[in-house]
Design a protein around this motif. Structure first.
Motif, short mmCIF file in Angstrom:
data_model
loop_
_atom_site.label_atom_id
_atom_site.label_comp_id
_atom_site.label_asym_id
_atom_site.label_seq_id
_atom_site.Cartn_x
_atom_site.Cartn_y
_atom_site.Cartn_z
N ASN A 172 36.75 17.90 3.32
CA ASN A 172 35.77 18.99 3.34
C ASN A 172 36.38 20.36 3.12
O ASN A 172 35.67 21.32 2.80
CB ASN A 172 35.01 18.98 4.68
N GLN A 224 38.30 26.93 0.88
CA GLN A 224 36.84 26.93 0.79
C GLN A 224 36.30 25.59 1.25
O GLN A 224 37.00 24.58 1.24
CB GLN A 224 36.39 27.24 -0.64
N SER A 229 31.13 21.72 2.47
CA SER A 229 29.86 21.89 3.19
C SER A 229 30.18 22.49 4.56
O SER A 229 31.31 22.42 5.04
CB SER A 229 29.12 20.54 3.35
N THR A 230 29.16 23.09 5.16
CA THR A 230 29.40 23.76 6.43
C THR A 230 28.22 23.58 7.38
O THR A 230 27.06 23.47 6.97
CB THR A 230 29.67 25.26 6.22
N ASN A 231 28.53 23.57 8.67
CA ASN A 231 27.51 23.52 9.71
C ASN A 231 27.24 24.90 10.28
O ASN A 231 26.25 25.10 10.99
CB ASN A 231 27.95 22.59 10.84
N ILE A 262 27.83 29.29 9.44
CA ILE A 262 28.23 30.36 8.51
C ILE A 262 28.42 31.63 9.33
O ILE A 262 27.54 32.05 10.09
CB ILE A 262 27.17 30.60 7.42
N CYS A 308 25.99 34.13 2.13
CA CYS A 308 26.50 32.79 1.84
C CYS A 308 25.48 31.74 2.28
O CYS A 308 24.76 31.92 3.26
CB CYS A 308 27.81 32.55 2.57
N THR A 309 25.45 30.66 1.53
CA THR A 309 24.64 29.49 1.88
C THR A 309 25.52 28.26 1.68
O THR A 309 26.71 28.38 1.39
CB THR A 309 23.39 29.40 0.98
N ASP A 310 24.93 27.11 1.79
CA ASP A 310 25.68 25.89 1.54
C ASP A 310 25.42 25.38 0.12
O ASP A 310 25.74 24.23 -0.19
CB ASP A 310 25.29 24.82 2.56
N LYS A 352 29.52 28.98 -1.81
CA LYS A 352 30.34 28.29 -0.82
C LYS A 352 31.12 29.27 0.05
O LYS A 352 31.58 30.32 -0.39
CB LYS A 352 31.33 27.35 -1.51
N CYS A 389 32.26 34.56 -0.19
CA CYS A 389 31.50 33.49 -0.82
C CYS A 389 32.06 33.27 -2.22
O CYS A 389 32.42 34.23 -2.89
CB CYS A 389 30.02 33.87 -0.93
N ALA A 413 34.19 23.47 9.18
CA ALA A 413 32.73 23.41 9.02
C ALA A 413 32.02 24.04 10.19
O ALA A 413 30.85 24.47 10.07
CB ALA A 413 32.29 21.94 8.88
#
Length: 237
Positions: A126, A142, A145-147, A149, A156-158, A163, A177, A231
């Protein structure tokens, strides 16, 4: 009268010759006896080779003067010496890098060299990181995926083009990002992107940057500054 005198002279002459012959004859046996004694009798002074136990043969000489039985058992023979004093050959153990003071084991940086930098990925796959020799330089990681932020990254988003990432260069660390795989190495042999796995409890050092891998994430530092990323957490220091 003359005849009687001549006869007496002849008798006297004959007796003298007989005496000379007897003296001469007696001396010859005596001489013969002396020669017989000289050559016929054994000569002890010249009989040493026969009395000695085979000079020059095995076992000759006194103990300790080079004979096989001389000195301690096995002296001078293969394997001489006490076997208890010779340690048996044992295979040398394979050299293993010693853990650093923080408990991480350094790895060979050459294993991670790829495309002008040094890239690795976490065991979970990851987190992707690269220590760069080209712009943007420094070191960065980087997330796939992340749980979570960080509030420092409100935009930033997933999503694939937003990323979460972190970067450290010249003593300055930041969260950012990214819309592309800036810190993802792409092997040319078809191997998984991200390069070789940096296992937990291992660390990679290149160009003064050190990244350590653990089950809590990746932490990269240089000169007391750095970042930690996972994450569940991203922060700089």
């Amino acid at each position: 009268m003359r005849t009687v005198l001549m006869l007496a002279a002849v008798v006297a002459l004959t007796g003298g010759l007989t005496a000379c012959g007897t003296e001469s004859g007696s001396s010859l046996p005596s001489t013969t006896t002396q020669h017989s004694a000289t050559y016929a009798s054994p000569a002890p002074s010249t009989g040493q080779p026969s009395s000695a136990p085979g000079a020059g043969s095995p076992g000759a000489g006194s103990p300790g003067t080079g004979s096989p039985d001389a000195g301690s058992p096995g002296a001078g023979s293969p394997g001489a010496g006490s076997p208890d004093t010779q340690a048996p050959d044992t295979p040398k153990p394979t050299a293993v890098p010693a853990p650093s003071k923080d408990g991480f084991t350094p790895v060979d940086a050459n294993k991670y060299q790829l495309d002008g930098g040094h890239y690795f990925r976490s065991p979970s796959g990851n987190i992707y990181c690269g220590i760069l020799t080209q712009a943007p330089y420094g070191v960065g990681c980087q997330l796939a995926s992340t749980n979570y932020i960080s509030p420092k990254l409100p935009n930033c988003t997933d999503a694939p083009d937003r990323k979460v990432a972190a970067h450290l260069y010249q003593g300055k660390s930041e969260l950012l990002c990214t819309s592309q795989g800036i810190f993802v190495g792409i092997p040319q042999d078809g191997s998984p992107a991200g390069g070789v796995v940096l296992n937990y409890a291992e660390s990679l050092t290149v160009n003064g940057y050190t990244c350590s891998s653990s089950s809590q994430g990746v932490r990269c530092v240089s000169g007391g500054h750095g970042f930690a990323i996972s994450a569940d957490d991203q922060h700089t220091f």
